[in-house]
Design an enzyme around this catalytic site. Structure first.
Site, PDB file in Angstrom:
ATOM      1  N   ASP A  97       0.873  -1.170   0.000  1.00 50.67           N
ATOM      2  CA  ASP A  97       0.000   0.000   0.000  1.00 50.67           C
ATOM      3  C   ASP A  97       0.913   1.222   0.000  1.00 50.67           C
ATOM      4  O   ASP A  97       1.893   1.276   0.755  1.00 50.67           O
ATOM      5  CB  ASP A  97      -0.862   0.034   1.253  1.00 50.67           C
ATOM      6  N   HIS A 153       5.012  -7.311  -0.377  1.00 52.71           N
ATOM      7  CA  HIS A 153       4.748  -8.604  -1.007  1.00 52.71           C
ATOM      8  C   HIS A 153       5.457  -8.710  -2.352  1.00 52.71           C
ATOM      9  O   HIS A 153       5.898  -7.710  -2.923  1.00 52.71           O
ATOM     10  CB  HIS A 153       3.240  -8.770  -1.201  1.00 52.71           C
ATOM     11  N   SER A 255       7.665   3.898   5.391  1.00 52.55           N
ATOM     12  CA  SER A 255       8.911   4.144   4.676  1.00 52.55           C
ATOM     13  C   SER A 255       8.645   4.177   3.174  1.00 52.55           C
ATOM     14  O   SER A 255       7.573   4.587   2.755  1.00 52.55           O
ATOM     15  CB  SER A 255       9.965   3.091   5.025  1.00 52.55           C
TER      16      SER A 255
END
Length: 292
Positions: A97, A153, A255
């Site tokens: 995200d 991911h 981050s």
């Protein structure tokens, strides 16, 4: 209009001073210690205080609703099914995200962290062989806000044989700092992860970049945590296999991940700076050629 611009400028300056002109390393160490304190009352208070500054914090999406520490909340998992994966084999999905930042064509080996602030891939990734692959390719900067889901991911079916860890500073990676600190990503702590697939001419690399309050990356396939206290080898061999969408690891806070791709990839429709993208959504598409 001029008054509004001046107001925004003052706010940006204050933001920069508060998040960068402080003992970044020691504050990061403190936050690492604080976030691991196991206390229900302190955790509830910390999350409440955090929510005052992060209006988009959505803990209702978390797999569990009770957290043992602030760090447990930062690294929360999501309920199953909330991030559908674009399964088409030619689609590269977003690994996390994020808010989309600078992206586009790599000019030789030059990319941009912000308008007028270029840096060279060689300064970010100390591997000439890898840099050659991404010459004139594509890049995209994905910024994870502190309120977001912090796990990342695999963007494609792939394997990983090496993680390169590069120790560095802990500058904030928000847009305010990116417009003021030249080559910021090249200064900060980071890791380089090249993804190998059965398409040798179609290469992708991920560069997770740590920041103030974070400076900690945990890869699920490595036993050690990569943070400011890490003193092991820079090149860490491994043998990990992933299907598209499999979890690879997580940041301890918010981050940035910079994704590099070879020139045969193109950005999918709707990829725009400042837009929110969720893990699993299409990011790039390319004509893939398999070799026996």
């Amino acid at each position: 209009m001029n008054t509004r611009v001046q107001s925004l400028s003052k706010r940006e300056q204050l933001n920069f001073l508060l998040t960068n002109r402080i003992p970044r390393r020691w504050l990061t160490f403190f936050m690492g210690w604080y976030s691991q304190i196991q206390s229900p009352l302190l955790t509830k208070f910390s999350i409440w205080l955090w929510s005052l500054f992060a209006e988009d914090l959505r803990l209702q999406d978390a797999k569990k609703q009770h957290f043992t520490s602030l760090g447990d909340c930062f690294t929360r998992e999501l309920k199953d099914g909330l991030r559908p994966i674009a399964k088409h084999p030619e689609r590269v999905i977003s690994p996390c995200d994020a808010i989309i930042g600078e992206h586009g064509d790599i000019q030789g080996t030059q990319v941009f962290q912000a308008k007028g602030f270029p840096y060279d891939i060689n300064e970010l990734i100390p591997n000439l062989h890898m840099n050659h692959k991404y010459r004139n390719g594509k890049y995209i900067t994905l910024r994870l806000k502190s309120s977001m889901y912090h796990r990342f991911h695999a963007p494609v079916d792939c394997s990983v044989s090496m993680v390169t860890y590069i120790s560095g500073d802990t500058w904030n990676v928000n847009p305010v700092a990116l417009k003021r600190i030249e080559k910021l990503f090249c200064k900060n702590e980071r890791a380089v992860v090249e993804l190998h697939s059965n398409h040798p001419t179609s290469c992708i690399a991920l560069v997770p970049v740590a920041a103030i309050l974070v400076a900690s990356m945990k890869f699920n396939f490595l036993p050690q945590v990569l943070d400011l206290k890490y003193q092991g080898p820079n090149n860490i061999p491994c043998d990990a296999q992933f299907n598209k969408g499999d979890e690879m690891g997580y940041f301890q806070h918010g981050s940035t991940i910079i994704l590099f791709a070879t020139s045969n990839y193109q950005f999918c429709e709707g990829i725009e700076k400042g837009k929110l993208i969720k893990m699993g959504q299409p990011l790039l598409t390319g004509h893939l050629t398999s070799f026996p």
